[in-house]
Write a protein that holds these residues in place. Structure first.
Motif, PDB file in Angstrom:
ATOM      1  N   SER A   1       0.677  -1.087   0.101  1.00 21.55           N
ATOM      2  CA  SER A   1      -0.008  -0.075   0.125  1.00 21.55           C
ATOM      3  C   SER A   1       0.889   1.444   0.090  1.00 21.55           C
ATOM      4  O   SER A   1       0.466   2.274   0.271  1.00 21.55           O
ATOM      5  N   ALA A   2       2.049   1.006  -0.144  1.00 19.44           N
ATOM      6  CA  ALA A   2       3.007   2.283  -0.109  1.00 19.44           C
ATOM      7  C   ALA A   2       2.621   3.114   1.167  1.00 19.44           C
ATOM      8  O   ALA A   2       2.770   4.280   0.892  1.00 19.44           O
TER       9      ALA A   2
ATOM     10  N   LEU B   1       9.293  -2.429  -2.469  1.00 19.51           N
ATOM     11  CA  LEU B   1       8.348  -2.895  -3.439  1.00 19.51           C
ATOM     12  C   LEU B   1       6.862  -2.280  -3.061  1.00 19.51           C
ATOM     13  O   LEU B   1       6.351  -2.756  -1.888  1.00 19.51           O
ATOM     14  N   VAL B   2       6.117  -1.936  -3.901  1.00 20.58           N
ATOM     15  CA  VAL B   2       4.782  -1.385  -3.879  1.00 20.58           C
ATOM     16  C   VAL B   2       3.944  -1.974  -4.744  1.00 20.58           C
ATOM     17  O   VAL B   2       4.434  -2.717  -5.966  1.00 20.58           O
ATOM     18  N   ALA B   3       2.588  -2.034  -4.455  1.00 21.34           N
ATOM     19  CA  ALA B   3       1.501  -2.632  -5.486  1.00 21.34           C
ATOM     20  C   ALA B   3       1.439  -1.749  -6.774  1.00 21.34           C
ATOM     21  O   ALA B   3       1.689  -0.654  -6.967  1.00 21.34           O
ATOM     22  N   GLU B   4       1.266  -2.644  -7.875  1.00 18.16           N
ATOM     23  CA  GLU B   4       1.021  -2.111  -9.228  1.00 18.16           C
ATOM     24  C   GLU B   4       0.082  -1.273  -9.078  1.00 18.16           C
ATOM     25  O   GLU B   4      -1.156  -1.380  -8.338  1.00 18.16           O
TER      26      GLU B   4
ATOM     27  N   PRO C   1      -5.366 -11.060  -5.180  1.00 21.62           N
ATOM     28  CA  PRO C   1      -6.633 -10.295  -4.690  1.00 21.62           C
ATOM     29  C   PRO C   1      -6.652 -10.035  -3.341  1.00 21.62           C
ATOM     30  O   PRO C   1      -7.689  -8.832  -3.106  1.00 21.62           O
ATOM     31  N   ALA C   2      -5.772 -10.532  -2.422  1.00 20.00           N
ATOM     32  CA  ALA C   2      -5.942 -10.041  -1.053  1.00 20.00           C
ATOM     33  C   ALA C   2      -4.999  -8.569  -0.953  1.00 20.00           C
ATOM     34  O   ALA C   2      -4.671  -8.054   0.168  1.00 20.00           O
ATOM     35  N   ARG C   3      -4.396  -8.277  -2.019  1.00 25.92           N
ATOM     36  CA  ARG C   3      -3.765  -7.107  -2.101  1.00 25.92           C
ATOM     37  C   ARG C   3      -2.213  -7.382  -1.170  1.00 25.92           C
ATOM     38  O   ARG C   3      -1.654  -6.594  -0.525  1.00 25.92           O
ATOM     39  N   THR C   4      -1.764  -8.376  -1.121  1.00 28.42           N
ATOM     40  CA  THR C   4      -0.380  -8.900  -0.988  1.00 28.42           C
ATOM     41  C   THR C   4       0.436  -9.366  -1.853  1.00 28.42           C
ATOM     42  O   THR C   4      -0.246  -9.738  -3.077  1.00 28.42           O
TER      43      THR C   4
END
Length: 262
Positions: free
Chosen positions: A117-118, A137-140, A167-170
């Motif tokens: 989630s930065a 490392l952050v989400a696209e 899908p769980a944002r991990t």
């Protein structure tokens, strides 16, 4: 950001041992544990230091001084062998660690911070101290948002890398390892916290897991390993090889899933 890191008395004890000369003997005693890792070009090792009742921190996140001075030397020796050390955002937020090699001789590893989630502010030491390269490392970007950018240098020695999430944002551990191996980082130490180590363990990507148990009863707090619920003990994880190492008052369990010559 100003660090409010409390004094780590066990780290001070380790430094005192080094100054007195006994630290070198302690490091030599670790050689049977470290030699298999030194001889392999590629490995993934998870590591936790916990109390007798399986806690790695209090509910407030305090975790310093659970592990004793000899175990801290072991951890720094592992960092010196690793190409990269991985921690989750929660560990950075709670401890503001440096993740460098200070208690033994060796080169600082690259530091990889998993922060989908930065949410981490830029003032933490892994982003500011310049002691080693840090990969943030952050989400696209989501499909509904702007097109995901490539990696970006966001400070001296700090690179922000967009990584696909589940899908769980991990971050799937296999995806994290692929990103690191694309950069030639093949000796991987997954240092914490408990959630991050548990995800790599559940994904089946750990060659080894070091669990150091200190003679301490916390009685509450954050658990070390957390895995999906099982109904039968046959479903539990039992590594094919286990070794035990005495590190002062601490007992290290070296759990091995892949052979040293794999």
């Amino acid at each position: 950001m100003t660090s409010t890191e409390p004094a780590n008395t066990n780290a001070q004890a380790a430094n005192a041992a080094i100054a007195s000369g006994s630290g070198a003997t302690a490091v030599e005693a670790l050689e049977p544990l470290l030699a298999p890792l030194r001889d392999r070009a590629c490995w993934v090792l998870g590591q936790l230091g916990q109390s007798l009742d399986g806690r790695i921190a209090t509910d407030s996140g305090q975790s310093r001084d659970i592990s004793g001075p000899l175990d801290l030397m072991r951890l720094h020796a592992l960092r010196a062998l690793a190409d990269v050390v991985i921690v989750g955002a929660g560990t950075v937020a709670a401890d503001d660690p440096r993740l460098t090699v200070r208690l033994v001789s060796g080169t600082n590893p690259v530091r990889a911070v998993l922060d989908p989630s930065a949410r981490l502010a830029p003032g933490y030491r892994v982003f500011t101290d310049g002691q080693a390269t840090t990969l943030h490392l952050v989400a696209e970007a989501s499909a509904a948002g702007s097109q995901a950018a490539g990696s970006q240098v966001v400070g001296p020695g700090v690179e922000r890398i967009p990584v696909r999430t589940d899908p769980a944002r991990t971050f799937p551990p296999q995806g994290v390892l692929a990103v690191l191996r694309d950069r030639g980082l093949r000796r991987v130490l997954v240092e914490g916290g408990g959630i991050t180590v548990s995800r790599f363990l559940q994904a089946g990507v750990l060659d080894r897991l070091h669990v150091s148990v200190a003679p301490l009863l916390i009685g509450s707090g954050r658990p070390g390993i957390t895995l999906p619920r099982i109904e039968r003990l046959e479903q539990a994880l039992r590594p094919p090889r286990v070794q035990h190492h005495r590190l002062g008052d601490d007992l290290l369990f070296d759990l091995q899933w892949t052979p040293d010559d794999a």
